[in-house]
Design an enzyme around this catalytic site. Structure first.
Site, PDB file in Angstrom:
ATOM      1  N   GLY A  67      -3.137   2.891   4.754  1.00 33.37           N
ATOM      2  CA  GLY A  67      -2.647   1.594   5.612  1.00 33.37           C
ATOM      3  C   GLY A  67      -0.903   2.087   5.963  1.00 33.37           C
ATOM      4  O   GLY A  67      -0.969   3.293   5.233  1.00 33.37           O
ATOM      5  N   CYS A  72       6.569  -0.626  -7.251  1.00 33.67           N
ATOM      6  CA  CYS A  72       7.209  -1.043  -6.792  1.00 33.67           C
ATOM      7  C   CYS A  72       7.922   0.513  -6.370  1.00 33.67           C
ATOM      8  O   CYS A  72       7.151   1.537  -5.378  1.00 33.67           O
ATOM      9  CB  CYS A  72       8.309  -0.796  -8.468  1.00 33.67           C
ATOM     10  N   HIS A 102       7.519  -5.806  -2.291  1.00 25.79           N
ATOM     11  CA  HIS A 102       8.259  -6.900  -1.405  1.00 25.79           C
ATOM     12  C   HIS A 102       7.322  -7.624  -0.813  1.00 25.79           C
ATOM     13  O   HIS A 102       7.900  -8.553   0.787  1.00 25.79           O
ATOM     14  CB  HIS A 102       8.680  -5.470  -0.060  1.00 25.79           C
ATOM     15  N   ASP A 162     -10.668   6.768  10.517  1.00 27.89           N
ATOM     16  CA  ASP A 162      -9.580   5.620  10.724  1.00 27.89           C
ATOM     17  C   ASP A 162     -10.032   3.849  10.425  1.00 27.89           C
ATOM     18  O   ASP A 162     -10.912   3.265  10.582  1.00 27.89           O
ATOM     19  CB  ASP A 162      -8.915   5.036  12.091  1.00 27.89           C
ATOM     20  N   LEU A 163      -9.412   3.037   8.696  1.00 26.18           N
ATOM     21  CA  LEU A 163      -9.837   1.861   8.572  1.00 26.18           C
ATOM     22  C   LEU A 163     -10.154   0.933   9.546  1.00 26.18           C
ATOM     23  O   LEU A 163     -10.617  -0.303   8.961  1.00 26.18           O
ATOM     24  CB  LEU A 163      -8.873   1.640   7.452  1.00 26.18           C
ATOM     25  N   TYR A 167       5.901  -5.575   7.410  1.00 23.56           N
ATOM     26  CA  TYR A 167       4.571  -4.656   6.169  1.00 23.56           C
ATOM     27  C   TYR A 167       4.524  -5.542   5.088  1.00 23.56           C
ATOM     28  O   TYR A 167       3.119  -6.100   4.161  1.00 23.56           O
ATOM     29  CB  TYR A 167       5.634  -3.271   5.805  1.00 23.56           C
ATOM     30  N   LEU A 176      -5.149   2.617  -1.383  1.00 25.47           N
ATOM     31  CA  LEU A 176      -4.067   3.370  -1.333  1.00 25.47           C
ATOM     32  C   LEU A 176      -3.673   2.966   0.846  1.00 25.47           C
ATOM     33  O   LEU A 176      -2.673   3.228   0.724  1.00 25.47           O
ATOM     34  CB  LEU A 176      -4.046   4.563  -2.012  1.00 25.47           C
ATOM     35  N   LEU A 191       0.949   9.482  -3.108  1.00 25.96           N
ATOM     36  CA  LEU A 191       0.351   8.735  -3.846  1.00 25.96           C
ATOM     37  C   LEU A 191      -1.228   8.698  -3.924  1.00 25.96           C
ATOM     38  O   LEU A 191      -1.932   9.236  -5.209  1.00 25.96           O
ATOM     39  CB  LEU A 191       0.772   6.665  -3.908  1.00 25.96           C
TER      40      LEU A 191
END
Length: 265
Positions: free
Chosen positions: A69, A162, A109, A46-47, A134, A67, A13
């Protein structure tokens, strides 16, 4: 020129959004923990490293598209570092730097333990029923966004993404999100005046869609695509009721065991 910070820019994405923003002529600072397979310009960070996030956020950032992770189920430590600490660092670094808008990639989710909708799709008012660690991390990110708007004025659009890949089953066809629809939704989150804090299902205009954006979140966005245009798989086809993945909304996520139990992997 103000710049959009795009995290997770090497993923599927993120790659789509890098190309989308380039076509639109928008300035982007793309970052990921790994290089882009297409050779695009992506800064490695690295976040979970707060100092690294602060350095990115200090570069005339006008808004964040988060976006980055872990985008699937994983063990607790992985989810903690990538999605919980990483998201906290994004919001807190934005607060410190005076960045006032975040578009947050959540997931459907977070409601994955509901029974598979048949006649009535799930709306935006249903309580959380996460199907995985998650999903718990994404629910954390949504509520963190709520806090940072209410207390610190950082506007946030949380998108419950989704099925954003090619659907392989009727279930996935009902959950499909066309990537261009996602891109226009993200741009709406960046550009809509008086955004405040809102949650939206990132889902295209599919037959027998399992979620519906009601009550109306008041966004200037309508999906332009739907899974009927794909031909196959047919979203109107019956689901295999003997498959446990078709009993709950979260599909396979809802039947997996704990990812720290090796026997459940």
């Amino acid at each position: 020129m103000s710049t959009i910070l795009l995290t997770g820019a090497s993923g599927r994405l993120g790659t789509h959004m890098r190309r989308w923003f380039a076509q639109k002529g928008r300035a982007v600072l793309a970052t990921d923990i790994r290089p882009a397979e297409d050779g695009g310009a992506v800064e490695i960070a690295d976040l979970s490293d707060r100092e690294a996030v602060d350095r990115l956020m200090a570069r005339d950032i006008s808004g964040v598209v988060h976006l980055g992770g872990m985008a699937k189920e994983a063990g607790w430590q992985t989810v903690l570092d990538a999605n919980i600490i990483g998201s906290y660092n994004i919001f807190e670094s934005a607060r410190k730097a005076g960045v006032k808008r975040v578009v947050y990639a959540s997931t459907y989710h977070v409601v994955g333990m509901y029974p598979m909708p048949t006649d009535t799709p799930l709306d935006l008012d249903v309580p959380y029923r996460p199907d995985s660690l998650y999903a718990v991390s994404k629910a954390f990110g949504e509520t963190l966004g709520r806090l940072y708007f209410d207390k610190f004025g950082i506007e946030c659009l949380a998108i419950r993404i989704c099925t954003a890949g090619d659907p392989g089953t009727p279930r996935e066809a009902r959950l499909w999100l066309n990537r261009d629809d996602l891109a226009t939704l993200i741009e709406t989150g960046l550009d809509q005046p008086d955004l405040g804090y809102r949650i939206v299902y990132g889902i295209s205009n599919n037959p027998r869609a399992m979620m519906v954006n009601e009550p109306d979140p008041g966004l200037n966005w309508t999906p332009a695509h739907g899974s009927a245009e794909l031909g196959k798989p047919d979203p109107l086809a019956p689901l295999d009721e003997t498959d446990p993945r078709n009993r709950l909304l979260g599909g396979a996520f809802s039947v997996w065991g704990h990812q720290d139990d090796k026997s459940d992997l």
